[in-house]
Design an enzyme around this catalytic site. Structure first.
Site, PDB file in Angstrom:
ATOM      1  N   GLN A   1      -9.219   3.500  -1.876  1.00 32.95           N
ATOM      2  CA  GLN A   1      -7.774   3.640  -2.069  1.00 32.95           C
ATOM      3  C   GLN A   1      -7.456   3.748  -3.555  1.00 32.95           C
ATOM      4  OE1 GLN A   1      -4.741   0.219  -1.615  1.00 32.95           O
ATOM      5  NE2 GLN A   1      -4.447   1.409   0.252  1.00 32.95           N
TER       6      GLN A   1
ATOM      7  N   ASP B   1      -5.459  -2.406   4.326  1.00 35.73           N
ATOM      8  CA  ASP B   1      -4.561  -2.177   3.187  1.00 35.73           C
ATOM      9  C   ASP B   1      -4.075  -3.481   2.556  1.00 35.73           C
ATOM     10  OD1 ASP B   1      -3.018  -0.436   1.489  1.00 35.73           O
ATOM     11  OD2 ASP B   1      -1.237  -0.920   2.656  1.00 35.73           O
TER      12      ASP B   1
ATOM     13  N   SER C   1       0.489   1.590  -2.899  1.00 39.02           N
ATOM     14  CA  SER C   1      -0.618   2.431  -2.450  1.00 39.02           C
ATOM     15  C   SER C   1      -0.225   3.899  -2.545  1.00 39.02           C
ATOM     16  CB  SER C   1      -0.992   2.093  -1.004  1.00 39.02           C
ATOM     17  OG  SER C   1      -1.330   0.734  -0.860  1.00 39.02           O
TER      18      SER C   1
END
Length: 294
Positions: free
Chosen positions: A285, A211, A235
């Site tokens: 993502q 991430d 996110s």
């Protein structure tokens, strides 16, 4: 400890291991803590990694995680513990599926489905790794890059850095105008110390790392940067597939790009390759991205 004062190397890795070592609080229930020093909200990779720890502890250790899909629904408070509840969705002959929910103040901040598979043999192929990419020893270290941007040392001097991150191109935290537009963002990464041999722990560490830079590839397409004069973001979801055995404490190339951005959202995709070119994981993502003033 680095020249900037941040905890790095094995000391930082040991702190990460403490963060990933959840405390059992009941049947398929666990509690996790955040680092004592960190950003104002819980880092997404941390809560995803902890959620995978919780799910993995309810599965036969002979079954290995091969995919996870999660949604970030509320910002986490790093000053409060995070409770994880795991639902056993199915245990079949080959696969086990779990749903892991992270809660603070009895409200979900993140939920994730993860699937685990017993080891099997089958077809084997993958796309080649990107050609002509300089190795991790040929690109600047984080300390080298930060020396050019002393105004960034404030937060980086405080937050432990358990991951050695080495950008092949310009990172997204440089000053506005300092970043050329590039279709790919490529970063060498490894856990900056030694991890135990537990494969689940390496998968959780890779989840934590995945991430860090993925959403930045959306900005890279436009030569944009994070912060004043650029973009702020968060996110929204995260998906990760594990393809082959690996060690997160050995170098891997994170090759990221963005297929699309619109409606204040950006989609990012990434592939992870070992130094010898094996593809070990893939990630996708979507994130919220909004322009901000100077």
């Amino acid at each position: 400890m680095s020249a900037s004062g941040a905890v790095v190397g094995q000391a930082a890795v040991d702190q990460l291991l403490e963060v990933l070592d959840l405390s059992p609080t009941g049947e398929r229930a666990f509690r996790g803590m955040s680092p004592q020093v960190g950003p104002q909200r819980v880092y997404g990779g941390q809560v995803a990694g902890q959620a995978l720890v919780a799910a993995g502890r309810t599965v036969d250790p002979e079954r290995f995680v091969h995919s996870l899909h999660g949604y970030f629904v509320r910002p986490g408070d790093p000053s409060e513990p995070i409770d994880y509840q795991v639902e056993c969705v199915r245990d079949g002959r080959s696969f086990s599926v779990r749903r892991s929910v992270a809660l603070q103040h009895d409200k979900p901040i993140f939920f994730m489905s993860a699937s685990f598979q017993r080891q099997e043999e089958g077809l084997d192929h993958h796309a080649p790794s990107p050609p002509n990419v300089p190795g991790p020893d040929e690109v600047p270290t984080m300390t080298d890059r930060l020396a050019r941007y002393p105004e960034r040392l404030g937060i980086w001097a405080l937050i432990p850095r358990p991951i050695d991150v080495r950008y092949v191109g310009e990172p997204g935290w440089v000053r506005p105008g300092d970043r050329p537009a590039e279709p790919n963002q490529r970063v060498w990464m490894r856990i900056d110390g030694k991890l135990p041999d537990d494969p689940l722990l390496h998968a959780c560490a890779l989840t934590y790392a995945s991430d860090l830079t993925l959403l930045d590839s959306v900005l890279s397409v436009h030569g944009e940067v994070w912060g004043p004069g650029g973009v702020v973001g968060a996110s929204l979801d995260h998906a990760l597939w594990f393809h082959r055995p690996f060690r997160a404490d050995e170098w891997f190339l994170y090759d990221c790009w963005s297929p699309s951005a619109s409606g204040a959202r950006g989609l990012a995709a990434g592939r992870m390759f070992t130094r010898d070119g094996r593809q070990i994981a893939s990630a996708v993502q979507e994130g919220l991205l909004r322009r901000v003033g100077e």
